[in-house]
Design a protein around this motif. Structure first.
Motif, PDB file in Angstrom:
ATOM      1  N   GLU A  15     -16.389   1.889  50.456  1.00  0.00           N
ATOM      2  CA  GLU A  15     -17.726   2.552  50.762  1.00  0.00           C
ATOM      3  C   GLU A  15     -17.755   3.120  51.889  1.00  0.00           C
ATOM      4  O   GLU A  15     -17.827   2.126  52.982  1.00  0.00           O
ATOM      5  CB  GLU A  15     -18.494   1.598  50.606  1.00  0.00           C
ATOM      6  CG  GLU A  15     -19.590   2.966  49.746  1.00  0.00           C
ATOM      7  CD  GLU A  15     -21.237   2.298  49.049  1.00  0.00           C
ATOM      8  OE1 GLU A  15     -22.549   2.839  48.732  1.00  0.00           O
ATOM      9  OE2 GLU A  15     -21.194   1.175  49.047  1.00  0.00           O
ATOM     10  N   GLY A  19     -19.001   9.184  51.434  1.00  0.00           N
ATOM     11  CA  GLY A  19     -18.185   8.717  49.802  1.00  0.00           C
ATOM     12  C   GLY A  19     -17.420   7.514  49.513  1.00  0.00           C
ATOM     13  O   GLY A  19     -17.883   6.423  50.341  1.00  0.00           O
ATOM     14  N   LEU A  31      -9.592  10.161  49.174  1.00  0.00           N
ATOM     15  CA  LEU A  31     -11.244  10.480  49.429  1.00  0.00           C
ATOM     16  C   LEU A  31     -12.569  10.743  48.623  1.00  0.00           C
ATOM     17  O   LEU A  31     -11.550  11.865  48.570  1.00  0.00           O
ATOM     18  CB  LEU A  31     -12.308  11.329  51.012  1.00  0.00           C
ATOM     19  CG  LEU A  31     -13.561  11.499  51.713  1.00  0.00           C
ATOM     20  CD1 LEU A  31     -14.134  10.205  51.286  1.00  0.00           C
ATOM     21  CD2 LEU A  31     -13.613  12.477  52.187  1.00  0.00           C
ATOM     22  N   LEU A  32     -12.860  10.455  47.462  1.00  0.00           N
ATOM     23  CA  LEU A  32     -14.052  10.938  47.191  1.00  0.00           C
ATOM     24  C   LEU A  32     -15.223  11.213  47.334  1.00  0.00           C
ATOM     25  O   LEU A  32     -15.589  10.183  47.414  1.00  0.00           O
ATOM     26  CB  LEU A  32     -13.932  10.264  45.401  1.00  0.00           C
ATOM     27  CG  LEU A  32     -14.845  10.293  44.630  1.00  0.00           C
ATOM     28  CD1 LEU A  32     -14.588  11.657  43.623  1.00  0.00           C
ATOM     29  CD2 LEU A  32     -15.520   9.455  43.096  1.00  0.00           C
ATOM     30  N   PRO A  33     -15.350  12.437  47.666  1.00  0.00           N
ATOM     31  CA  PRO A  33     -16.811  12.521  47.801  1.00  0.00           C
ATOM     32  C   PRO A  33     -18.046  11.926  47.466  1.00  0.00           C
ATOM     33  O   PRO A  33     -18.343  12.317  46.646  1.00  0.00           O
ATOM     34  CB  PRO A  33     -17.035  14.605  48.700  1.00  0.00           C
ATOM     35  CG  PRO A  33     -15.375  14.227  48.568  1.00  0.00           C
ATOM     36  CD  PRO A  33     -14.343  14.252  47.368  1.00  0.00           C
ATOM     37  N   LYS A  34     -19.094  12.280  48.459  1.00  0.00           N
ATOM     38  CA  LYS A  34     -20.079  11.385  47.577  1.00  0.00           C
ATOM     39  C   LYS A  34     -20.663  12.386  46.747  1.00  0.00           C
ATOM     40  O   LYS A  34     -21.159  11.717  45.149  1.00  0.00           O
ATOM     41  CB  LYS A  34     -21.222  11.224  49.010  1.00  0.00           C
ATOM     42  CG  LYS A  34     -22.708  10.788  48.643  1.00  0.00           C
ATOM     43  CD  LYS A  34     -23.283  10.087  49.753  1.00  0.00           C
ATOM     44  CE  LYS A  34     -24.495   9.070  49.903  1.00  0.00           C
ATOM     45  NZ  LYS A  34     -25.033   8.850  51.120  1.00  0.00           N
ATOM     46  N   ARG A  35     -20.492  13.948  46.460  1.00  0.00           N
ATOM     47  CA  ARG A  35     -21.171  14.229  45.206  1.00  0.00           C
ATOM     48  C   ARG A  35     -20.688  13.963  44.204  1.00  0.00           C
ATOM     49  O   ARG A  35     -21.327  14.216  43.026  1.00  0.00           O
ATOM     50  CB  ARG A  35     -21.146  15.451  46.049  1.00  0.00           C
ATOM     51  CG  ARG A  35     -20.019  16.421  46.278  1.00  0.00           C
ATOM     52  CD  ARG A  35     -20.270  17.695  46.434  1.00  0.00           C
ATOM     53  NE  ARG A  35     -18.966  18.425  46.631  1.00  0.00           N
ATOM     54  CZ  ARG A  35     -18.696  19.557  47.912  1.00  0.00           C
ATOM     55  NH1 ARG A  35     -19.604  19.738  47.779  1.00  0.00           N
ATOM     56  NH2 ARG A  35     -17.268  19.440  47.892  1.00  0.00           N
ATOM     57  N   TYR A  36     -19.707  13.924  44.200  1.00  0.00           N
ATOM     58  CA  TYR A  36     -18.746  13.057  43.410  1.00  0.00           C
ATOM     59  C   TYR A  36     -18.743  11.607  42.741  1.00  0.00           C
ATOM     60  O   TYR A  36     -18.471  11.291  41.627  1.00  0.00           O
ATOM     61  CB  TYR A  36     -17.447  13.683  43.267  1.00  0.00           C
ATOM     62  CG  TYR A  36     -17.095  15.473  43.340  1.00  0.00           C
ATOM     63  CD1 TYR A  36     -17.618  16.028  42.569  1.00  0.00           C
ATOM     64  CD2 TYR A  36     -16.042  15.751  44.662  1.00  0.00           C
ATOM     65  CE1 TYR A  36     -17.610  17.624  43.146  1.00  0.00           C
ATOM     66  CE2 TYR A  36     -16.811  17.156  44.902  1.00  0.00           C
ATOM     67  CZ  TYR A  36     -17.170  17.503  43.676  1.00  0.00           C
ATOM     68  OH  TYR A  36     -16.751  19.226  44.191  1.00  0.00           O
ATOM     69  N   VAL A  37     -19.567  10.659  43.402  1.00  0.00           N
ATOM     70  CA  VAL A  37     -19.477   8.880  42.623  1.00  0.00           C
ATOM     71  C   VAL A  37     -20.295   9.301  41.871  1.00  0.00           C
ATOM     72  O   VAL A  37     -21.869   9.386  42.290  1.00  0.00           O
ATOM     73  CB  VAL A  37     -20.298   8.616  43.890  1.00  0.00           C
ATOM     74  CG1 VAL A  37     -19.777   7.241  43.999  1.00  0.00           C
ATOM     75  CG2 VAL A  37     -18.680   8.298  45.531  1.00  0.00           C
TER      76      VAL A  37
END
Length: 58
Positions: A15, A19, A31-37
């Motif tokens: 983490e 993200g 990377l999984l951007p924070k807005r999609y977590v």
């Protein structure tokens, strides 16, 4: 092996402020951007994510 343009089950590796990094196998960390977590997700969790290239083909 990940499939671009499709859903993949991936494990959260670490983490960061912006993200999560997911284990992409031979492709490295993704990377999984924070807005999609999803809320409450932490390293070690498995997520089903849709994988695609960004504008810069990363």
């Amino acid at each position: 092996m990940i499939k671009l343009g499709d859903y993949n089950k991936m494990t959260v590796v670490k983490e960061v402020d912006f993200g999560l990094y997911l284990d992409g196998g031979d492709e490295g960390e993704i990377l999984l951007p924070k807005r999609y977590v999803p809320e409450g997700t932490k390293p070690g969790d498995e997520l089903e994510v849709f994988v695609y290239l960004d504008q810069e083909e990363r």
